[in-house]
Design an enzyme around this catalytic site. Structure first.
Site, PDB file in Angstrom:
ATOM      1  N   PRO A 124       0.805  -1.219   0.000  1.00 21.72           N
ATOM      2  CG  PRO A 124       0.097  -0.911   2.211  1.00 21.72           C
ATOM      3  CD  PRO A 124       0.882  -1.846   1.334  1.00 21.72           C
ATOM      4  CG  ASP A 166       0.334   2.402   4.806  1.00 17.91           C
ATOM      5  OD1 ASP A 166      -0.330   2.164   5.829  1.00 17.91           O
ATOM      6  OD2 ASP A 166       1.531   2.111   4.662  1.00 17.91           O
ATOM      7  CD1 TRP A 193       6.935   1.690   9.198  1.00 17.03           C
ATOM      8  CD2 TRP A 193       6.812   0.673   7.218  1.00 17.03           C
ATOM      9  NE1 TRP A 193       7.398   2.558   8.247  1.00 17.03           N
ATOM     10  CE2 TRP A 193       7.339   1.957   7.029  1.00 17.03           C
ATOM     11  CE3 TRP A 193       6.633  -0.168   6.114  1.00 17.03           C
ATOM     12  CZ2 TRP A 193       7.699   2.448   5.785  1.00 17.03           C
ATOM     13  CZ3 TRP A 193       6.992   0.328   4.866  1.00 17.03           C
ATOM     14  CH2 TRP A 193       7.515   1.615   4.705  1.00 17.03           C
ATOM     15  CD  GLN A 214       8.846  -0.099   1.070  1.00 15.57           C
ATOM     16  OE1 GLN A 214       8.579  -0.618   2.144  1.00 15.57           O
ATOM     17  NE2 GLN A 214       8.703   1.204   0.875  1.00 15.57           N
ATOM     18  CD1 TRP A 217       4.378  -4.054   3.342  1.00 17.20           C
ATOM     19  CD2 TRP A 217       4.869  -4.642   1.238  1.00 17.20           C
ATOM     20  NE1 TRP A 217       3.310  -4.767   2.842  1.00 17.20           N
ATOM     21  CE2 TRP A 217       3.583  -5.128   1.556  1.00 17.20           C
ATOM     22  CE3 TRP A 217       5.387  -4.882  -0.040  1.00 17.20           C
ATOM     23  CZ2 TRP A 217       2.813  -5.848   0.641  1.00 17.20           C
ATOM     24  CZ3 TRP A 217       4.605  -5.591  -0.949  1.00 17.20           C
ATOM     25  CH2 TRP A 217       3.342  -6.075  -0.617  1.00 17.20           C
ATOM     26  CE  LYS A 276      13.943  11.673  -1.537  1.00 15.57           C
ATOM     27  NZ  LYS A 276      13.733  11.794  -0.112  1.00 15.57           N
ATOM     28  CE  LYS A 323       4.437  17.405  -5.236  1.00 12.94           C
ATOM     29  NZ  LYS A 323       3.493  17.306  -4.140  1.00 12.94           N
TER      30      LYS A 323
END
Ligand code: ZN
Ligand code: ZN
Length: 764
Positions: free
Chosen positions: A19, A58, A514, A550, A554, A587, A590
């Site tokens: 998610p 999530d 998590w 992850q 996750w 990275k 925005k």
């Protein structure tokens, strides 16, 4: 929907979706795993499998809380509590899904087939109830405990972070003060045979990069086998490691050394507290007041972690703020002092700095030590310091009460189930992920926050008895109230009568989000309250895919919980994608505006071009990918337009010649005749080789080797087959050679379309 209904009764292929937080808009970092999560299920569907693909959201946790705090202009936990936890949580609930429409549009436009209608949400009562079952199952297995731990705490989020969250936030190089402080000796250690040490002008020198922890100093650590020297310096005597002399004296060979002793001989040397706040701990405590007896703090302890790589070889020790510090005080009976609150501000125990963020007090503390003649040396150090993965605040290590999963106890099982998983790329299995598992620590799962799944433990304030509640029905049985909603502002009102006559109240913490995403195999099916058989047939997953970050998120929590509950892996195959960086290697951000709006990229170049750009890159091997619009344009110009030209060539002449191909060379295992022309035979052979290579690679989840043959084939078909065969299509007569050329190109194009369909579904 049709691709699933058409395969009713077919063997199933099980996919789990990880998610995303619905608090932001989808970006390139989501497109990469999203495309992989589309390709493999499409491929398996074309192989005849029924593949259900539920999207997940999530909904809980700090990302949501931070966003809502900003919306509502709240700046701290105090603000939230004034605003009301019920109002705050309802605000979170009503706007957490604010971007789901944009997600659905963008993901659909990308060509991903996924079920948004039948999605799972971690905030749904059924999902939340399954989490309670997961927690209770661990509780019953003795895998849950409440303890103290030195954990990194985010001052902004006012909550401790788990180790895998720490790994996600990363470290930045920052400048911090590095100071040497002197501690006046009051009593020589019994083994030192030097009573002169207590002459009032002999000092132990210790070094620290966290001046704000000095008010909480309770001991000094020395290495038992390290050589220490007592140096005569003017009217004073200093004790430090021999190996560190050169950092403090320009000409160490000219120093007047009184003696040299091992750290083990200096144990229990006592010194004057630097600050008054905990000076009462200097005296021994006989335990008559009910607290643990101890021999008094402010003494030299021996510890193996002390090195002579930096500082003085004597380590300032504050057991409330360092893991090693905490360990050496275990069993001494000396209480751990931690005069710092959740927001990492000094408490009333340190009145001089009360209410101020600890790091902001460094300068004042150093100035004060200087004025009091306790500061020996003041330097700066450039070192890696950890930051919050969510809000980028510097983290503070401190002792906090927390609830834990005993990961260390089941580490062998977790390591063993990992061996059943096929990782792509393979090196992650025993490399990055395997190593992480081998060093896995107990998992801090409680958060001192609001918008999350409440930890289902009720505790009696009178007798300390605690019970764990595993379902809504169980809570009704204990309390008489059946909760429709399991969020904090509902269940915290429910109390349970205790056997002792007191009242049990829920502990205030909520679960780490998590823990919730790691429980999705059970919770998305409301297991075990519903869908028991269905769950058993759909666990573990055949396939999952997410980004490299992850391995500590996750992938990790899925594996820990599946190993704890069922001693199985939660997934059999995983493709790990790399990170998508901006063209400048930074990275994507925005605020830097260093990338184009993904919607515009798709509009300009098409989703297929973007998909193929992402998939025909090292990002499918978990390596970083520098995204650029030029790269997508190159895929369009160099691969997709030539493919379209091949098709266009075929269809233009086939229409002129009024040809109806019968598919005689179309491979269905029954091809009998072969064309005469060697060019035709060659491209048919090349086509079959592409089918074989791509299929084998797809079956082993190796997207890189699955897509290379597809790209190569377009080049071979265009630049060799069509270019060399062009005149055969231009002939005015429809003779045998011309027919065979049409049939060959038809077979190649159609076979290609099927093979490439999972990757570039629009064009194919
Ligand atoms: Zn934070
Ligand atoms: Zn009680």
């Amino acid at each position: 929907k049709k691709s699933i209904l058409q395969r009713e009764g077919s063997p199933e292929y099980v996919f789990y979706d990880g998610p995303p937080f619905a608090t932001g808009l989808p970006h390139f970092g989501h497109f990469l795993p999203s495309t992989i999560k589309d390709i493999i299920p499409r491929y398996q569907t074309m192989k005849g499998k029924k593949v259900e693909r539920r999207f997940g959201w999530d909904c809980h946790g700090l990302p949501v809380e931070n966003l809502i705090e900003k919306d509502l202009g709240l700046n701290s936990k105090t603000d939230i509590e004034k605003y009301g936890v019920d109002n705050f949580n309802e605000a979170c609930r009503s706007s957490v899904l604010r971007y789901t429409k944009e997600w659905q549009e963008t993901i659909t436009r990308l060509g991903r087939w996924v079920d948004f209608e039948n999605d799972y949400k971690t905030m749904n009562p059924d999902y939340m109830e399954s989490i309670w079952w997961v927690f209770k199952s661990l509780w019953d297995k003795g895998l849950i405990y409440e303890g103290h731990y030195i954990l990194p705490t985010c001052p902004r989020c006012a909550t401790p972070l788990s180790n895998h969250e720490l790994a996600q936030g990363g470290y930045k190089d920052v400048h911090d003060p590095a100071i040497t402080v002197r501690f006046k000796i009051t009593e020589a250690g019994p083994a030192s045979k030097d009573s002169d040490m207590a002459n009032g002008c002999t000092y132990l020198l210790a070094w620290t990069t966290t001046p704000w922890t000095l008010p909480s100093n309770l001991g000094l650590a020395m290495g038992p086998d390290i050589d220490y020297v007592k140096v005569h310096d003017g009217d004073e005597y200093y004790i430090l490691a021999e190996a560190r002399l050169s950092s403090y004296y320009k000409k160490p060979e000219e120093c007047e050394i009184i003696w040299k002793k091992k750290g083990s001989e200096l144990i229990d040397t006592r010194y004057e507290p630097l600050f008054p706040y905990f000076a009462n701990l200097y005296n021994s405590n006989n335990g008559k007041d009910g607290t643990e007896p101890h021999n008094g703090a402010f003494r030299v302890l021996n510890a193996d972690f002390v090195s002579t790589e930096d500082g003085t070889g004597i380590v300032h020790t504050a057991p409330g703020f360092g893991e090693d510090d905490n360990k050496i005080f275990k069993g001494t009976g000396i209480p751990i002092v931690c005069p710092v609150d959740n927001e990492c501000k000094f408490t009333a125990e340190v009145p001089d700095y009360q209410g101020r963020f600890v790091k902001d007090c460094d300068k004042d503390i150093m100035d004060r030590l200087k004025n009091e003649g306790k500061l020996v040396k003041r330097d700066q150090i450039l070192h890696a310091y950890p930051f919050c993965w969510r809000c980028s605040s510097p983290l503070i290590y401190r002792a906090v009460g927390s609830w834990f999963v005993r990961v260390e106890k089941i580490r062998d099982e977790i390591v063993a189930v990992n061996q059943e998983i096929k990782w792509q790329p393979e090196h992650l299995k025993n490399g990055r992920f395997g190593k992480w598992l081998e060093g896995a620590r107990d998992w801090a799962i409680s958060r001192n926050r609001y918008w999350g799944n409440p930890i289902p433990v009720w505790k009696c304030a009178d007798c300390g008895e605690a019970i764990c509640v595993g379902s809504r029905e169980e809570l009704e049985k204990f309390s008489g109230i059946y909760p429709e909603d399991l969020h904090k502002h509902f269940v915290d009102k429910i109390t349970i009568p205790c056997k002792c006559g007191g009242t049990m109240k829920r502990i205030p913490e909520v679960l780490d989000c998590w823990f919730e995403s790691g429980s999705m195999p059970y919770a998305q099916n409301h297991y075990p309250f519903e869908n028991k058989d269905y769950f058993e047939e759909h666990f573990p997953a055949d396939f999952i895919s997410e980004g490299l970050d992850q391995t500590r998120g996750w992938f990790y929590t899925l594996t820990v919980l599946a190993a704890a509950l069922f001693n199985k892996p939660a997934f059999k195959n995983v493709i790990v994608s790399g990170l998508v960086l901006a063209a400048d290697g930074k990275k994507m951000s925005k605020s830097y505006r260093n990338y184009t709006d993904p919607a515009l990229v798709i509009k300009q170049f098409g989703a297929d071009a973007l998909r193929l750009f992402l998939m025909h890159s090292t990002a499918v091997k978990a390596d970083d990918l520098k995204y650029s619009d030029d790269g997508v344009r190159d895929v369009l110009k160099g691969i997709l337009i030539p493919l379209w030209s091949s098709y266009s060539f075929f269809i233009t002449y086939a229409n002129i010649d009024n040809i109806q191909c019968d598919g005689r060379y179309f491979s269905d295992g029954k091809t009998i005749s072969l064309p005469d022309n060697p060019l035709d035979r060659w491209i048919l052979s090349i086509t079959q080789k592409m089918v074989k290579d791509t299929t084998e690679a797809m079956d082993s989840y190796d997207l890189s080797h699955a897509i290379d043959p597809i790209v190569l084939f377009i080049e071979q078909m265009n630049n060799w087959y069509i270019r060399r065969s062009r005149r055969r299509f231009w002939k005015s007569e429809n003779d045998n050679d011309k027919n065979e050329a049409y049939e060959t190109l038809y077979a190649s194009l159609k076979t290609f379309a099927l093979i490439a369909a999972p990757v570039i579904p629009f064009l194919t």
